[in-house]
Design a protein around this motif. Structure first.
Motif, short mmCIF file in Angstrom:
data_model
loop_
_atom_site.label_atom_id
_atom_site.label_comp_id
_atom_site.label_asym_id
_atom_site.label_seq_id
_atom_site.Cartn_x
_atom_site.Cartn_y
_atom_site.Cartn_z
N PRO A 19 -15.22 -0.51 0.75
CA PRO A 19 -16.18 -2.44 1.36
C PRO A 19 -15.09 -2.95 0.04
N VAL A 20 -14.11 -3.97 1.48
CA VAL A 20 -13.20 -5.05 1.06
C VAL A 20 -13.30 -6.01 1.98
N ARG A 21 -13.00 -7.19 1.22
CA ARG A 21 -12.85 -8.33 1.33
C ARG A 21 -11.33 -8.42 1.14
N LEU A 22 -10.21 -8.69 2.41
CA LEU A 22 -9.17 -8.66 2.18
C LEU A 22 -8.29 -10.42 2.45
N ASN A 23 -7.90 -10.92 1.15
CA ASN A 23 -7.56 -12.00 1.32
C ASN A 23 -5.34 -12.23 1.65
N LEU A 24 -5.66 -12.73 2.62
CA LEU A 24 -4.20 -12.72 2.77
C LEU A 24 -2.96 -14.25 2.33
N ILE A 25 -2.98 -14.26 2.00
CA ILE A 25 -2.47 -15.37 0.92
C ILE A 25 -0.49 -15.33 1.34
N ASP A 56 -0.39 -1.15 8.56
CA ASP A 56 -1.23 0.52 8.74
C ASP A 56 -1.63 1.48 7.48
N LEU A 57 -0.20 1.08 6.53
CA LEU A 57 -0.58 1.53 5.14
C LEU A 57 -1.83 0.65 4.45
N LEU A 58 -1.80 -0.30 4.02
CA LEU A 58 -2.82 -1.33 3.86
C LEU A 58 -3.77 -0.94 4.18
N ALA A 59 -4.49 -0.85 5.96
CA ALA A 59 -5.81 -0.31 6.53
C ALA A 59 -6.09 1.20 5.82
N ASP A 60 -5.40 2.04 5.75
CA ASP A 60 -5.56 3.50 5.34
C ASP A 60 -5.89 3.27 3.60
N PHE A 61 -5.22 2.81 3.16
CA PHE A 61 -5.54 2.18 1.87
C PHE A 61 -6.86 1.95 1.44
N ILE A 62 -7.47 0.95 1.81
CA ILE A 62 -8.89 0.33 2.22
C ILE A 62 -9.70 1.21 2.90
N HIS A 63 -9.77 1.62 3.28
CA HIS A 63 -10.70 3.39 4.26
C HIS A 63 -11.48 4.07 2.67
N PRO A 64 -12.41 4.02 3.13
CA PRO A 64 -13.93 3.57 3.10
C PRO A 64 -13.81 2.98 2.11
N ALA A 79 1.02 -1.23 0.14
CA ALA A 79 0.04 -0.33 0.11
C ALA A 79 0.83 1.21 -0.05
N ASP A 80 2.27 1.41 -0.47
CA ASP A 80 3.13 2.30 -0.51
C ASP A 80 3.34 2.06 -1.63
N ASN A 81 3.73 2.97 -2.84
CA ASN A 81 3.83 3.20 -3.61
C ASN A 81 5.62 2.73 -4.63
N HIS A 82 6.43 2.75 -3.75
CA HIS A 82 7.45 2.61 -4.02
C HIS A 82 7.66 0.58 -3.57
N THR A 83 7.30 0.51 -2.71
CA THR A 83 7.33 -1.03 -2.81
C THR A 83 6.25 -1.92 -3.40
N ARG A 84 4.91 -1.39 -3.81
CA ARG A 84 4.11 -1.55 -4.82
C ARG A 84 5.18 -1.59 -6.06
N LEU A 94 -5.60 4.17 -9.05
CA LEU A 94 -6.34 2.72 -7.94
C LEU A 94 -7.61 2.96 -7.12
N LYS A 95 -7.15 4.11 -6.06
CA LYS A 95 -8.46 4.28 -5.18
C LYS A 95 -9.51 4.89 -5.77
N GLU A 96 -9.44 6.22 -6.66
CA GLU A 96 -10.72 6.71 -7.13
C GLU A 96 -10.76 5.75 -8.26
N THR A 97 -11.26 4.47 -8.83
CA THR A 97 -10.81 4.33 -9.90
C THR A 97 -12.00 3.42 -9.31
N LEU A 98 -11.32 2.74 -8.12
CA LEU A 98 -12.21 1.86 -7.66
C LEU A 98 -13.20 2.71 -6.64
N ALA A 99 -13.60 3.60 -6.07
CA ALA A 99 -14.63 4.51 -5.60
C ALA A 99 -15.48 4.96 -6.94
#
Ligand code: SF4
Length: 339
Positions: A281-287, A271-279, A218-223, A238-243
């Motif tokens: 509506p997401v089901r998150l698969n951790l693999i 923490d960054l991932l939680a911030d990215f997801i809110h608000p 959820a940070d551009n550098h790592t992603r 990505l977030k704008e498009t999903l919204a």
């Protein structure tokens, strides 16, 4: 005509122009081939009074789903390799769920997205699959391997939105009630984040179809390091498009997050991932990441995965922990295409 590439309406049109027949016979063909897997579909009662039509169709119909070349088993999970007409191979995975199976289909031979954790990405893109090569995977799973398939996920080899038109045509054929009859709400398209594809899908307003996004950081550098597609379409876009995506009422996105030890599995990443997801509506698969020889990534320990998951749950994220299935036959996430 390769019947696996034709929607019911296209088949009706072909029969009308070629033989002066229409929907009645097209529906019979669809039913016999897709639903019943009948190797001799022209023996159906609808054709009994039309010997000329049968003669004509015998010459013109082709059913070419590709040859199932190898089948691997890991417990109740099945991976199969299909040899295509030009000698290239694709892989599909049948994942047992509680009451039925999910088929994970490929949309390309290889992939050009170059995700750092993915064997398919390492192959590069060889070519897009044709419509019949996508529907052929479902035909083979149902009628050659005799598996009950109720769900389709476009999560096999390739980026589905990089082969948009063929994937949408295949999806329409799989959905047709007279034939395969897979409900749209039982189909999931998974993308690495090709925003034009998400926008085109949104414009189609296909009721119930599920959209999965491979997020992984959820940070551009790592992603961007893990998924080069992020350089063209970063997280904010990505977030704008999903919204703006027209989810049905109470609908959710599926986010996939492959945890790689020391790369994206720390508390700060959660923490960054939680911030990215809110608000959203997401089901998150951790693999947990599947080891791919030569790519140098390791899975986190169970404790680290638990810690990561718990941190997200505390931030009100709906988390599903996936235990990687199919590792021993290289059928896990990111492993398809291994030789
Ligand atoms: S993870 Fe998906 S999009 Fe990325 S390289 Fe692999 S197949 Fe392509």
């Amino acid at each position: 005509m390769n019947i696996l590439s034709l929607s019911l309406n296209q088949l009706v049109h072909r029969l009308e122009t070629a033989c002066g027949k229409g929907r009645f016979h097209a529906r019979a063909l669809y039913r016999e081939i897709y639903k019943n897997g009948n190797p001799d579909p022209l023996s159906a009662p609808e054709f009994a009074a039309s010997p000329k039509l049968v003669q004509n169709l015998e010459k013109s119909i082709r059913l070419e789903p590709g040859r199932v070349k190898e089948v691997f088993q890991d417990g109740s999970l099945t991976k199969f390799i299909t040899r295509l007409a030009d000698g290239l191979d694709i892989e599909s995975v049948i994942v047992p769920m509680n009451r039925y199976n999910t088929l994970c289909v490929s949309s390309q031979v290889g992939c050009r997205m170059g995700c750092a954790f993915c064997e398919t990405g390492r192959m590069g893109l060889k070519r897009n699959l044709k419509v019949s090569e996508i529907t052929g995977q479902l035909y083979n799973a149902r009628h050659i391997l005799k598996k009950q398939i109720k769900n389709i996920v476009f999560m096999g080899m390739g980026e589905p939105f990089d082969n948009f038109d063929a994937v949408m045509a295949a999806l329409q054929i799989m959905n047709e009630q007279t034939g395969f009859d897979i409900a749209l709400r039982h189909m999931t398209i998974s993308t690495a984040g090709l925003l034009p594809g998400i926008q085109k899908l949104a414009a189609m307003h296909l009721p119930g179809i599920r959209l999965a996004i491979s997020v992984n950081a959820a940070d551009n550098h790592t992603r961007s390091r893990l998924m080069p597609v992020n350089k063209a379409w970063p997280l904010e876009k990505l977030k704008e498009t999903l919204a703006e995506f027209p989810l049905p009422r109470k609908g959710t996105f599926l986010f996939e997050y492959i945890l790689i030890k020391g790369v994206n599995d720390l508390a700060a990443h959660a923490d960054l991932l939680a911030d990215f997801i809110h608000p959203l509506p997401v089901r998150l698969n951790l693999i947990p990441c599947n080891p791919v020889p030569g790519l140098g990534h390791e899975s986190p320990s169970d404790e680290d995965m638990n810690r990561f998951s718990q941190r997200l749950v505390e931030k009100d994220i709906f988390v599903i922990r996936r235990w990687s299935k199919g590792r021993s036959v290289s059928a896990g996430c990111g492993q398809l295409g291994q030789r």
